[in-house]
Scaffold this motif. Structure first.
Motif, short mmCIF file in Angstrom:
data_model
loop_
_atom_site.label_atom_id
_atom_site.label_comp_id
_atom_site.label_asym_id
_atom_site.label_seq_id
_atom_site.Cartn_x
_atom_site.Cartn_y
_atom_site.Cartn_z
N UNK A 230 0.83 -1.20 0.00
CA UNK A 230 0.00 0.00 0.00
C UNK A 230 0.87 1.26 0.00
N UNK A 231 2.00 1.20 0.68
CA UNK A 231 2.91 2.35 0.75
C UNK A 231 3.63 2.56 -0.57
N UNK A 232 4.18 1.48 -1.15
CA UNK A 232 5.06 1.63 -2.32
C UNK A 232 4.35 1.44 -3.65
N UNK A 233 3.14 0.88 -3.63
CA UNK A 233 2.42 0.61 -4.86
C UNK A 233 2.64 -0.81 -5.34
N UNK A 234 1.65 -1.31 -6.06
CA UNK A 234 1.66 -2.71 -6.49
C UNK A 234 2.82 -3.02 -7.44
N UNK A 235 3.11 -2.12 -8.36
CA UNK A 235 4.18 -2.39 -9.33
C UNK A 235 5.54 -2.45 -8.67
N UNK A 236 5.82 -1.51 -7.79
CA UNK A 236 7.11 -1.51 -7.08
C UNK A 236 7.24 -2.73 -6.20
N UNK A 237 6.15 -3.07 -5.49
CA UNK A 237 6.18 -4.25 -4.62
C UNK A 237 6.40 -5.52 -5.43
#
Length: 148
Positions: free
Chosen positions: A124-131
């Motif tokens: 939720x903090x970094x975004x789905x793509x980054x995660x």
């Protein structure tokens, strides 16, 4: 072959003894060790994806917020797994073996839920793509080091 069977056995015992020095013995210490290693891997992989500054501070806050629950659940899971193995080694009957394995499985599921909740909060903090990119990086590193 230069080494005899007893030489190989002695070498294996030495390796196991040395390995035992670096890995915690009790369940709480194992849980702490596991969390710390995971924490470092997560942070490193997110840094490699360009997460920094305030966003990284929020990730660290998520990790800190989840630490107690994750370590607690992992402690129980490691303890229950040890109990399951002790029951196996003791020559217990099928009912006892299955009962202790059920307890170990429940504890493992609880720890996976705690870890999964932490991961969801990080995503939720970094975004789905980054995660997803960080997860892929960690998966590849894991595969490069471990074979079945």
């Amino acid at each position: 072959m230069l080494m005899t069977k007893s030489g190989i056995a002695g070498l294996m015992v030495l390796v196991l003894l040395l390995a035992g020095c670096s890995f915690p013995k009790n369940s709480r210490d194992k849980a702490e060790w596991f969390f710390e290693k995971g924490h470092d891997k997560i942070v490193d992989s997110l840094e490699d994806q360009g997460v920094e500054g305030e966003e990284m501070e929020r990730v660290r806050a998520v990790l800190a917020d989840h630490r107690s629950a994750v370590v607690s659940d992992l402690t129980v899971a490691f303890s229950e797994q040890r109990t399951s193995f002790k029951t196996l080694y003791s020559g217990a009957d099928t009912s006892s073996l299955l009962s202790t394995e059920d307890q170990a499985s429940r504890a493992k599921r609880d720890s996976l839920r705690s870890i999964g909740a932490m991961h969801a909060d990080i995503e939720e903090v970094v975004g789905a793509d980054t995660w997803a990119a960080a997860n892929e990086q960690r998966r590849k590193r894991f595969e490069d080091r471990f074979e079945d």
